[in-house]
Enzyme design. Structure first.
Site: not given
Length: 233
Positions: A171, A202
């Protein structure tokens, strides 16, 4: 069956729009609040609601940016719109957003005759899902790639009902150090379950666009649906 409804604020001094999807051919006995990303209640969030309705739930996505500008819909794959979304996030009052989510929970519970209400959120919505679990009487909550949870660990004692968090291992908005803090702070919490998805970034479970990664998204969504099936009976 879909519609836009008005939800009254907790203060009862205003109302805001919410997208609603209902199961065809029968009244839902449980509801799920779908908490937006920073891109508003866009086509992807509406599709999340539609899928939950197909599974038999009443699904409601409140327009949480309404105080900034009602009806925001942005595409994360368009750079100017992505930048605009970040600007909206910077201006957004998260504490007030939780109050609007709480108002949505009350409205949803009324619509399902006092039945159980869950919530699922993505990105900013994942963070708000955690805050919802700590600050409201929601029955079960799921957060995808929630941001900034390390700064909210002080609220973990207030989480009294099941919470599941899906963590994107690569992420770009949640560093390895933050992911480590999440595990250290929450792994031993009796109501919290964390799932890691190595190598994905993400936004991996978005319905549309370049960020989606099918394998991780399908695995996370299957876990989410099983979680709600167990906790919204």
């Amino acid at each position: 069956m879909t519609a836009t409804i008005k939800i009254e604020t907790l203060e009862k001094d205003a109302s805001f729009d919410a997208y609603v999807a209902e199961p065809a051919g029968g009244k839902a006995t449980a509801a799920i609040i779908v908490i937006q990303e920073i891109f508003g209640v866009n086509a992807g969030i509406r599709r999340k609601c539609d899928q939950l309705a197909e599974a038999g739930y009443l699904a409601i996505a409140p327009d949480l940016f309404w105080r900034l500008e009602p009806g925001i819909e942005l595409d994360p794959d368009i750079p100017d719109q992505f930048k605009a979304a970040l600007d909206y996030m910077g201006k957004f009052n998260q504490d007030q957003g939780i109050r609007d989510i709480e108002a949505t929970i009350h409205a949803a519970r009324n619509r399902v005759g006092g039945g159980k209400v869950g919530a699922v959120g993505y990105c900013l919505g994942g963070r708000l899902a955690y805050m919802t679990a700590a600050r409201t009487d929601v029955d079960a909550t799921v957060g995808y790639y929630a941001v900034g949870i390390d700064g909210l660990l002080r609220e973990k004692h207030a989480i009294a009902r099941p919470l599941m968090l899906h963590i994107a291992g690569a992420d770009g908005f949640v560093s390895p150090e933050v992911q480590k803090a999440m595990h250290e702070g929450l792994d031993d919490h009796p109501k919290v379950t964390l799932h890691d998805y190595p190598g994905v970034d993400h936004g991996f479970a978005t319905e549309f666009g370049n960020r989606r990664r099918d394998e991780a998204a399908n695995q996370a969504d299957a876990r989410t649906m099983a979680f709600f099936a167990d906790n919204l009976k």
